[in-house]
Every structure is written in C-alpha cells, then in structure tokens.
Scaffold this active site. Sequence first.
Site, PDB file in Angstrom:
ATOM      1  N   GLU A  50       0.813  -1.224   0.000  1.00  0.00           N
ATOM      2  CA  GLU A  50       0.000   0.000   0.000  1.00  0.00           C
ATOM      3  C   GLU A  50       0.848   1.276   0.000  1.00  0.00           C
ATOM      4  OE1 GLU A  50      -2.647  -3.233   1.717  1.00  0.00           O
ATOM      5  OE2 GLU A  50      -0.574  -2.556   2.056  1.00  0.00           O
ATOM      6  N   PHE A 112     -12.248  -6.522  13.627  1.00  0.00           N
ATOM      7  CA  PHE A 112     -11.143  -7.045  12.832  1.00  0.00           C
ATOM      8  C   PHE A 112     -10.722  -6.025  11.777  1.00  0.00           C
ATOM      9  CE2 PHE A 112      -9.788  -9.513   9.025  1.00  0.00           C
ATOM     10  CZ  PHE A 112      -8.586  -9.978   9.535  1.00  0.00           C
ATOM     11  N   GLN A 113      -9.445  -5.742  11.722  1.00  0.00           N
ATOM     12  CA  GLN A 113      -8.844  -4.791  10.795  1.00  0.00           C
ATOM     13  C   GLN A 113      -9.453  -3.390  10.932  1.00  0.00           C
ATOM     14  OE1 GLN A 113      -8.753  -6.550   6.799  1.00  0.00           O
ATOM     15  NE2 GLN A 113      -6.739  -7.427   7.276  1.00  0.00           N
ATOM     16  N   LYS A 162     -17.640  -0.265   5.220  1.00  0.00           N
ATOM     17  CA  LYS A 162     -18.089  -1.264   4.252  1.00  0.00           C
ATOM     18  C   LYS A 162     -19.597  -1.208   4.047  1.00  0.00           C
ATOM     19  CE  LYS A 162     -17.689  -6.003   2.751  1.00  0.00           C
ATOM     20  NZ  LYS A 162     -16.913  -7.250   2.806  1.00  0.00           N
ATOM     21  N   MET A 478      24.373   8.466   2.983  1.00  0.00           N
ATOM     22  CA  MET A 478      24.311   9.722   3.728  1.00  0.00           C
ATOM     23  C   MET A 478      24.534   9.486   5.215  1.00  0.00           C
ATOM     24  SD  MET A 478      24.185  12.926   3.187  1.00  0.00           S
ATOM     25  CE  MET A 478      23.378  13.299   1.632  1.00  0.00           C
TER      26      MET A 478
END
Length: 588
Positions: A50, A112-113, A162, A478
């Site tokens: 993602e 959940f999630q 949802k 760096m």
Amino acid sequence: MQISGAEIVVRCLQEEGVEFVFGYPGGAVLEIYDAIFRQDAFKHVLVRHEQAAVHAADAYSRSSDKVGVALVTSGPGATNAVTGIATAYMDSIPMVVLSGQVSTPAIGLDAFQEVDMVGITRPCVKHNFLVKDVAELADTIKKAFYIAKTGRPGPVVVDIPKDVTQALAEFRYPESVHIRSYVPVTRGHPGQIKKAVNLLLEAKRPYVYIGGGAVQGNASAEVTEFVRMLGVPCTNTLMGLGAYPGTDRQFLGMLGMHGTYEANMAMQYCDVLVAVGARFDDRVVSVPEHFLSQPKKIIHIDVDPSSIAKRVKVDVPIVGDVKHVLREMIDLLRHQGTAPNPQHLSDWWETIEGWRKHDCLLYTPSDALIKPQYVVQKLYEITGGNAIVTSDVGQHQMWAAQYYRYNRPKQWLNSGGLGTMGFGLPAAIGAQLANPDAQVACITGEGSIQMNIQELSTAKQYHTPVKVVALNNLYLGMVRQWQEFFYGTRYSESYMDSLPDFVKIAEAYGHVGFKIEKPSDVEPVLREAFSPALKERLVFMDFRTDQSENVFPMVQNGKGLDQMDLPPHMHKVQGVPFENNRDYGNMC
C-alpha cells in the site's frame, strides 16, 4: 435509480476524469473492487504494498496536472498507506486516498482490521472525511478532489465503511463545490504587489528564490519571464528544480544544505530577496538568525498564508497563487518600463561570477572507481536532459539534484520534505503511466531500492519500462557521510554486507539487469539501457561506486549558508568563511 455506495465511488472517479487508481484489495473495499471490475473508464494498478500505491499515485500527480488516486483497505492497508500520505503532505501533492473502514456499527469496538484512519492521518493530510451516510458519499468525494487541488495542494483521505459501500442511494454528482470555511486566496493584494516591485527595483543585490510552489502552481513560464525580464540571479530549492531552466546562466544552482557555493553565498548576501512558493525550511536557510544576520528585505509570495513568515520574518508578504501574482508583477514592471539599476546589477553579477568560478561541483575523475557523479552526468548526456527522474533519499538524491540539469517542471520527482526511502521505484512507475512515451529513470541506492523492491513485479505486470540507476556503494551513504564527519568514522549499522544479487533479482522479475564495476563500462551500459532494443524493458543497472565519495558542498546543522564544508579543491576558499568580517564591501 438507486445504486450502491461502491458504484457511487466508481461513478465519482469517472466524473473526475480519473485515469488510474493505484491500490491493493482487502475485505473492507471488496464492494468497490467489484464495481471497478464492472467498468472500463479507468484502470486499476495493482501494487504489491500500500505504501507503493500512494507513492505511485503521488508521482502520477507530480508528473501530470491531475490528482492522483489510491485505494486501500482498512486496518494494515490503511496504516501502510500513511507513509505515502505523509510524503505527499510534506511536498504539497494533490491526491485523494480512499480507505476502507469496518461497518459503521462496528466502529470503535476493536473490530477485525479496524483502525481510526481519520485520527491517524489528521496530522499529515490537508483534510480527511469519514463517510457514515451513503447519501453524502458523492458530495464528499467531490469536496475531496476540490480541496486536494486548490489553494496549497495536498492529500485528502476519504474513509468509507463497508456498509456504506453496500447501501443504496441515487447518484447525483455536484457540478461545483462551496465550502464556507475554505476559500483559498488566488489574487495577491495590489498594494503589496506594487510595494514589492518598487522594493525590487531599488535593490543593489536582488535574488529570486524559487520553491516547489512554483512547480505545483504551474508558474514556470511566469517565473522564467520574471527572472529574465529583470536580469537577476535565481536559485531553486530541491522541490523547485525545473521551475527555472537549469542550464540558463541566471540560474545559480540549487541552494541549501547541499546547494552550490554561489547559490548559498548569493542567498546569504543579497539585499532584496523574492521568495516564490518557498517556505524557508531548515534545509534551505539553516539557522534563521544567521541567515538574517546580513540585512536584507524579503518579499514572500505563497498561496498558503500559514507558510509566510513561519520561520523567517518578511517585509512584504503576498498571499496568492504564485502564477497570478507573478503575472501581475510582470505586467506592472512592463507598464512602468523600469528595471534594476544596471550598474548595481553588473557589480552583483561580477561578485557572483567570482563565486561561480570555483566550480564547487568539480570532482576528481577515476579510471579505477566509478564516481557516482559521473554516472548522473552520463545519464543526463545520454537522455539529452529530457528524462523524468525519480529518486529515493540519500547521497544519490543529492547527486541527482546537483548533476542532472532540469529544464522543465514536473521532470524531477523526489521526497523532499519527509525524505522517504522507497519512494523512487513506485514513483517511477506512476510517472511512466502518466507519461507513457517519456524516458523515466529512477536514481536510487542499494538501501533505498530494497524498501519497495517488490514493485518490480508491478512494473512487469503493467509494462512500465523504467530504467533503475542504482548507485551502490555498499553503505547507507548519507548515514555513512554523517558518521564520517560527526561521529569519528564509527560506521554504526550503515554498512550493507549481505546485499542480494540485483541482476538476478531483476531477471527473476522478468527484467534486464546489469552489474557495472568499471568506469569505462558506465556509458556503454547506459546507452544500451536507453537504446531502441530495450525501450520496452525495465533495466536495472547496479553501478558499484566509490565508497569514499561525499556530497559537497554541505552546510552542517547550526551553521550559516556561508559556512559550508567544501570539496578538497576549494579548501583555500574555506580559509575566508567570512565569520569575522560581515562587511559586504570588504568581503567581496
């Protein structure tokens, strides 16, 4: 007729003329993915992480005039996107991120999630929404696109539960948006513009400082006309590269921590400074007190009023779209028929040319070791300076900024504000999709490329033939440079001693790979990579570069712009750091 919330989302994206959606499916957004499957107005790009989806959407936006769109699921999908969102926020990139959320009855119950996407992203978005009513979905998405691309651009998150994607409603997409509390100023105040022009005409040592706002504001033409009309020197920030032609004599190079000697000295010792779409950040002016120790009048033009005088007190603030403000300043100058005093300007240019003659970007060539600067110079030469260049973060980023001359805006794409490793490859994919006929090169390091190397799979699936230029010195470059300078060469966890075979990795993903260890092979391999024979292939070039090379000039933390660490050939110049002599006339 009523349609589902998921179908409303898809119809909204179609109404906005969206071409690509970068995303990764999951349970909370499956209704949206099903609606995407049943349409062909835009294309979905399946990334492998993602974070990469948001970076790709970000670069798609940076390299075009469109708003990038990313789609992620709830929970870890949403949190994985946060780094990309923060990257876009710091660099003022217009983007809409659609995130799935658990059903509204489950919000707040540790479902959940479930994560609080609105709360998590609040500090790093321009705005965000949680849509709990399907009837408000279309209006909200319209507002999201409007907010993302107006005023100071930025990412907007729309969090969609949802059950909202499953609910039914009639689809009506608003033709326009009015938000009472959000009315960006576009036109500068006429009185302030006149004051700025008069101040500029009285200057003895004028200087124009151009930031990313000139790129995002599509003001490159106005910036170029303004600078050339006045005949004054100018500089670009890291984010502003390309806003003014990098090969033009009036351009002194990038300024700041790794800016050129002449650009930094001019910034420190100018007497009238015009800041265009820039924010005087710490990597540009370092310590404000030191920067202001040399008397100067500052004109600051920015669409975001909160950016003006945030770090540095200014004398003439102008809030407005930089494109419109510069156009008004140009028209006023033309109407008045006046210009800066030619003698003063001639003296100023003589001083600048004295600084410029030191050639601060000079490095020592080698027949035995590949110099990273040489690779970037050859890339510039072989692509004719026309490639879109993305980068990750580190030494390679600075060399890409210093040695590739950017002559047009939206040609240089990098994570400037947040400094995000892993940006380069997904950004190159997004830029290639936005510009299918362009040459796109990703300049990266062996550390950064491994942050999102799985996107080589995405590049294969969507036929994006980017050219990966890995400047591989076996170190987090760096970090190693700072450890050499400030930590007694104690290279704590900066050495990479278990690197993979990048050629085999590239080939495993179905691409072409080269390992380059000799300077004499640099040009031939680059030419082959950009040849017609490999035009349609992603090419991964693993350049084994000199481990001892450092980025110069360098302004240390807490030091002034005229207190640079300079390359070896300029050490005699360093003997006159001007610390004990602040009189401009005596100094020059």
